[in-house]
Design a protein around this motif. Structure first.
Motif, PDB file in Angstrom:
ATOM      1  N   MET A 271       0.851  -1.167   0.000  1.00  0.00           N
ATOM      2  CA  MET A 271       0.000   0.000   0.000  1.00  0.00           C
ATOM      3  C   MET A 271       0.902   1.237   0.000  1.00  0.00           C
ATOM      4  O   MET A 271       1.737   1.404   0.880  1.00  0.00           O
ATOM      5  CB  MET A 271      -0.911  -0.030   1.223  1.00  0.00           C
ATOM      6  N   GLN A 272       0.693   2.073  -0.962  1.00  0.00           N
ATOM      7  CA  GLN A 272       1.509   3.281  -1.065  1.00  0.00           C
ATOM      8  C   GLN A 272       0.835   4.437  -0.323  1.00  0.00           C
ATOM      9  O   GLN A 272      -0.394   4.552  -0.327  1.00  0.00           O
ATOM     10  CB  GLN A 272       1.700   3.669  -2.524  1.00  0.00           C
ATOM     11  N   PRO A 273       1.643   5.280   0.314  1.00  0.00           N
ATOM     12  CA  PRO A 273       1.064   6.443   0.994  1.00  0.00           C
ATOM     13  C   PRO A 273       0.466   7.417  -0.028  1.00  0.00           C
ATOM     14  O   PRO A 273       0.958   7.543  -1.139  1.00  0.00           O
ATOM     15  CB  PRO A 273       2.242   7.067   1.730  1.00  0.00           C
ATOM     16  N   ILE A 274      -0.624   8.082   0.380  1.00  0.00           N
ATOM     17  CA  ILE A 274      -1.241   9.095  -0.478  1.00  0.00           C
ATOM     18  C   ILE A 274      -1.220  10.428   0.255  1.00  0.00           C
ATOM     19  O   ILE A 274      -1.081  10.487   1.476  1.00  0.00           O
ATOM     20  CB  ILE A 274      -2.683   8.724  -0.863  1.00  0.00           C
ATOM     21  N   GLY A 275      -1.391  11.494  -0.479  1.00  0.00           N
ATOM     22  CA  GLY A 275      -1.370  12.831   0.107  1.00  0.00           C
ATOM     23  C   GLY A 275      -2.661  13.155   0.835  1.00  0.00           C
ATOM     24  O   GLY A 275      -3.681  12.473   0.690  1.00  0.00           O
ATOM     25  N   LEU A 276      -2.620  14.206   1.635  1.00  0.00           N
ATOM     26  CA  LEU A 276      -3.773  14.624   2.410  1.00  0.00           C
ATOM     27  C   LEU A 276      -4.945  15.000   1.504  1.00  0.00           C
ATOM     28  O   LEU A 276      -6.080  14.597   1.749  1.00  0.00           O
ATOM     29  CB  LEU A 276      -3.411  15.805   3.320  1.00  0.00           C
TER      30      LEU A 276
ATOM     31  N   LEU B 188      -8.627  13.260   1.526  1.00  0.00           N
ATOM     32  CA  LEU B 188      -9.840  14.004   1.848  1.00  0.00           C
ATOM     33  C   LEU B 188     -10.877  13.955   0.733  1.00  0.00           C
ATOM     34  O   LEU B 188     -12.072  14.132   0.991  1.00  0.00           O
ATOM     35  CB  LEU B 188      -9.508  15.453   2.182  1.00  0.00           C
ATOM     36  N   THR B 189     -10.452  13.720  -0.493  1.00  0.00           N
ATOM     37  CA  THR B 189     -11.389  13.656  -1.610  1.00  0.00           C
ATOM     38  C   THR B 189     -11.693  12.224  -2.028  1.00  0.00           C
ATOM     39  O   THR B 189     -12.398  12.002  -3.004  1.00  0.00           O
ATOM     40  CB  THR B 189     -10.836  14.447  -2.815  1.00  0.00           C
ATOM     41  N   SER B 190     -11.197  11.253  -1.294  1.00  0.00           N
ATOM     42  CA  SER B 190     -11.436   9.855  -1.651  1.00  0.00           C
ATOM     43  C   SER B 190     -12.808   9.389  -1.154  1.00  0.00           C
ATOM     44  O   SER B 190     -13.372   9.939  -0.212  1.00  0.00           O
ATOM     45  CB  SER B 190     -10.352   8.962  -1.057  1.00  0.00           C
TER      46      SER B 190
END
Length: 62
Positions: A1-6, A10-12
């Motif tokens: 699992m790769q890290p995603i940005g804030l 918040l839009t996921s």
């Protein structure tokens, strides 16, 4: 699992689902608490003072 940005988080859809489920749970708890409280007052619960009575009126003598 790769890290995603804030911003991506918040839009996921995962974030939206988690927030919605939490809010639904909180609103359900508040609704049930208010409903049961009003129901007990209207039913004349021995632990409740009469509706409209003064704050100090408890109906308990002694």
């Amino acid at each position: 699992m790769q890290p995603i940005g804030l911003g991506a988080h918040l839009t996921s859809s995962d974030f939206a689902v988690d927030v919605t489920e939490d809010w639904q749970s909180e609103y359900l708890q508040f609704f049930l608490y208010i409903f049961v409280t009003v129901w007990l007052l209207q039913r004349g619960s021995p632990e409740s003072k009469p509706v409209g009575a003064a704050h100090t009126a408890t109906g308990v003598e002694g």
